[in-house]
Scaffold this motif. Structure first.
Motif, PDB file in Angstrom:
ATOM      1  N   ASN A   1     -12.213  -3.391   1.656  1.00 46.10           N
ATOM      2  CA  ASN A   1     -11.900  -2.042   1.209  1.00 46.10           C
ATOM      3  C   ASN A   1     -12.924  -1.066   1.757  1.00 46.10           C
ATOM      4  O   ASN A   1     -14.135  -1.338   1.692  1.00 46.10           O
ATOM      5  CB  ASN A   1     -11.907  -1.962  -0.323  1.00 46.10           C
TER       6      ASN A   1
ATOM      7  N   THR B   1      -8.272  -2.833  -9.487  1.00 47.75           N
ATOM      8  CA  THR B   1      -8.490  -1.525  -8.870  1.00 47.75           C
ATOM      9  C   THR B   1      -8.859  -0.492  -9.913  1.00 47.75           C
ATOM     10  O   THR B   1      -8.504  -0.625 -11.096  1.00 47.75           O
ATOM     11  CB  THR B   1      -7.222  -1.067  -8.104  1.00 47.75           C
TER      12      THR B   1
ATOM     13  N   THR C   1     -10.610 -10.278  -4.900  1.00 53.84           N
ATOM     14  CA  THR C   1     -10.237  -8.871  -4.819  1.00 53.84           C
ATOM     15  C   THR C   1     -11.433  -7.961  -5.068  1.00 53.84           C
ATOM     16  O   THR C   1     -12.438  -8.377  -5.679  1.00 53.84           O
ATOM     17  CB  THR C   1      -9.122  -8.570  -5.841  1.00 53.84           C
ATOM     18  N   CYS C   2     -11.343  -6.723  -4.597  1.00 53.63           N
ATOM     19  CA  CYS C   2     -12.414  -5.742  -4.771  1.00 53.63           C
ATOM     20  C   CYS C   2     -11.842  -4.338  -4.665  1.00 53.63           C
ATOM     21  O   CYS C   2     -10.768  -4.131  -4.095  1.00 53.63           O
ATOM     22  CB  CYS C   2     -13.516  -5.945  -3.737  1.00 53.63           C
ATOM     23  N   SER C   3     -12.585  -3.362  -5.216  1.00 54.38           N
ATOM     24  CA  SER C   3     -12.120  -1.981  -5.164  1.00 54.38           C
ATOM     25  C   SER C   3     -13.274  -1.037  -5.470  1.00 54.38           C
ATOM     26  O   SER C   3     -14.175  -1.377  -6.240  1.00 54.38           O
ATOM     27  CB  SER C   3     -10.990  -1.764  -6.180  1.00 54.38           C
TER      28      SER C   3
ATOM     29  N   ARG D   1     -10.398 -10.139   1.422  1.00 50.03           N
ATOM     30  CA  ARG D   1     -10.052  -8.757   1.071  1.00 50.03           C
ATOM     31  C   ARG D   1     -11.156  -7.827   1.541  1.00 50.03           C
ATOM     32  O   ARG D   1     -12.338  -8.167   1.491  1.00 50.03           O
ATOM     33  CB  ARG D   1      -9.877  -8.632  -0.435  1.00 50.03           C
TER      34      ARG D   1
ATOM     35  N   SER E   1      -7.520   6.751  -9.835  1.00 47.92           N
ATOM     36  CA  SER E   1      -8.055   7.788  -8.950  1.00 47.92           C
ATOM     37  C   SER E   1      -8.752   8.923  -9.687  1.00 47.92           C
ATOM     38  O   SER E   1      -9.113   9.931  -9.085  1.00 47.92           O
ATOM     39  CB  SER E   1      -6.921   8.369  -8.098  1.00 47.92           C
TER      40      SER E   1
ATOM     41  N   SER F   1     -14.586   2.714  -7.045  1.00 50.88           N
ATOM     42  CA  SER F   1     -14.180   3.779  -7.965  1.00 50.88           C
ATOM     43  C   SER F   1     -13.887   5.037  -7.152  1.00 50.88           C
ATOM     44  O   SER F   1     -14.319   5.171  -6.006  1.00 50.88           O
ATOM     45  CB  SER F   1     -15.272   4.044  -8.993  1.00 50.88           C
ATOM     46  N   HIS F   2     -13.156   5.969  -7.764  1.00 49.19           N
ATOM     47  CA  HIS F   2     -12.712   7.161  -7.018  1.00 49.19           C
ATOM     48  C   HIS F   2     -13.890   8.007  -6.540  1.00 49.19           C
ATOM     49  O   HIS F   2     -13.796   8.712  -5.529  1.00 49.19           O
ATOM     50  CB  HIS F   2     -11.785   8.007  -7.905  1.00 49.19           C
TER      51      HIS F   2
ATOM     52  N   CYS G   1       0.844  -1.197   0.000  1.00 47.65           N
ATOM     53  CA  CYS G   1       0.000   0.000   0.000  1.00 47.65           C
ATOM     54  C   CYS G   1       0.878   1.245   0.000  1.00 47.65           C
ATOM     55  O   CYS G   1       2.012   1.231   0.485  1.00 47.65           O
ATOM     56  CB  CYS G   1      -0.949   0.005   1.193  1.00 47.65           C
TER      57      CYS G   1
END
Length: 464
Positions: free
Chosen positions: A323, A422, A371-373, A321, A425, A375-376, A94
């Motif tokens: 977030n 991911t 996995t996961c993420s 995971r 940004s 958006s900005h 990170c």
């Protein structure tokens, strides 16, 4: 020219030998090596093709480089900066949350390493400039805690989480090496330790304060200089505050760049797997290995009191995971049971409740979701799984029967398991989201996506 040979030994030394024609034997002309530390010796050595440098490699994948300088009949060996890094699988990494000034990574080689730029004479290159944690267990995960302090939490193949603070000596050396202004951080660190040390047979980094200050320490920093006493013969502390203008050598990384451990968090019954922190740093979420719902619970921690505040028992198997959304309102988790869960977080009252989730028998992911993420802008989140599929979901769209649907026109199917994904940004041209996906075979794929145009392939970065 005299015949020269080089030898390396497990006694932590390398010797440069030259043949003496008068004595008809090899004479050692120069000797180098490590002093102190807890490493074994050198495993091998070699000359550079030009003969001006010698290179040694040792325990834990460390490389050591010296430049040979001959002055009259004397040989000087000058240590040189050389790249270093993990020698086993990297499990997590990170960026520093304060504008990404450095990168932290953890590995099954049992270390946490800090990487940053070295700027000098118009040249910039990346190097390992710190080793905050040298552990006795394989490292699994880490997360920065907030953006207004240099603090992180890590989890290893053990049942506890450990929290670390940056010491003064690191911040001062970081500023000199990277030419980044960290005066504000140094000002905050005036009451912090100079560095840290791991006691013999211990796993915790114990704080070491400046000897000139009236501080009490958990390790012995002032010892009897008489070599015939026990304290003189067996010194517990290896740390010594040093001034660095270039990346540290291996012996400094081992002894002088540890971060002091400020807290241990107990609560899980099995080995830690994942950890995450909300943007403000007020809440930490953690998970451990699990084969039933009670063990698969996510624990939320209050970083003001370092006490657990909630257990979120939704998943049936290990949560791999987690977030937090960029605004801190949501926590997303994915699990070995092929499901994801989205929790709404009340940061003010330290409360959380399940907002929506998909069940284990959902038709979208047939294998473990790795996995996961978010958006900005926190409008969407993305999931990737062992079934080689990536799905995009709306954050604020919720069904009444827990039968959630992806929002993309067509899902993305790749040629290997998706282990990392991911969002970038910011948006790129034509209001598209920029998505990066990492595969199990080491390849990295770059795509753009939006709801109107769906997936568009950009390029592939192949595994080395």
């Amino acid at each position: 020219a005299a015949t020269t040979s080089l030898s390396a030994s497990m006694d932590k030394s390398m010797v440069l030998w030259t043949f003496d024609d008068n004595q008809k034997m090899y004479i050692d002309k120069a000797r180098v090596g490590e002093i102190g530390g807890n490493t074994l010796g050198f495993y091998g050595c070699t000359f550079s093709p030009c003969g001006s440098y010698i290179l040694g490699h040792g325990y834990e994948g460390a490389l050591h480089l010296w430049k040979i300088e001959e002055i009259d009949d004397r040989i000087n060996l000058i240590p040189q900066v050389i790249n270093s890094g993990h020698f086993n699988t990297v499990e997590d990494c990170c960026w520093d949350k304060h504008s990404g000034r450095y990168l932290l990574s953890v590995s099954t080689d049992q270390t946490t390493r800090l990487h940053a730029e070295w700027k000098r004479n118009g040249i910039t290159s990346w190097h390992e400039i710190g080793r905050p944690q040298i552990h006795g267990y394989e490292m699994k995960c880490l997360a920065f805690i907030g953006s207004n302090q240099q603090r992180f939490v890590s989890g290893a193949d053990e049942k506890i989480l450990r929290v670390f603070d940056s010491p003064k000596n690191f911040l001062e050396n970081f500023a000199r090496i990277t030419k980044i202004n960290v005066d504000e951080d140094i000002q905050k660190a005036q009451s912090l330790p100079e560095g840290a040390n791991v006691p013999a047979l211990g796993l915790s980094n114990k704080a070491i304060f400046d000897n000139n200050e009236n501080q009490t320490t958990t390790t012995t920093t002032v010892m009897d200089d008489d070599p015939m006493t026990v304290d003189g013969l067996y010194k517990e502390g290896f740390f010594k505050a040093i001034v660095l203008n270039e990346p540290p050598f291996e012996e400094h990384l081992l002894q002088n760049t540890l971060w002091p451990e400020i807290q241990k968090l107990y609560g899980h019954g099995y080995e830690i797997i994942a950890v995450a922190s909300n943007p403000s740093g007020s809440i930490i979420a953690s998970s451990c290995k699990a084969s039933k719902q009670t063990d698969a619970a996510i624990i939320l921690w209050n970083t003001n009191t370092w006490k657990p505040i909630l257990r979120l028992a939704i998943h049936q198997l290990t949560v791999v995971r987690m977030n937090f959304s960029n605004d801190g309102r949501y926590l997303l988790s994915v699990s070995r049971d092929r499901s994801w869960s989205l929790f709404e977080i009340d940061e003010t009252n330290f409360q959380a409740h399940l907002y929506k989730h998909i069940s284990s028998n959902n038709p979208y992911h047939k294998r473990i979701i790795w996995t996961c993420s978010f958006s900005h802008d926190d409008k969407y989140f993305i999931t990737g799984a062992r079934d080689q599929i990536i799905h995009v979901w709306r954050v604020n769209e919720k069904s009444n029967d827990d039968n959630e649907h992806p929002c993309e026109k067509k899902y993305l199917k790749l040629n290997d398991s998706v282990t990392a994904v991911t969002f970038a940004s910011r948006l790129i041209e034509n209001e598209k989201y920029f998505v990066v996906a990492g595969l199990d075979n080491g390849a990295v794929l770059l795509y753009t996506w939006n709801e109107q145009m769906s997936w568009q392939y950009l390029t592939l970065i192949a595994a080395p």
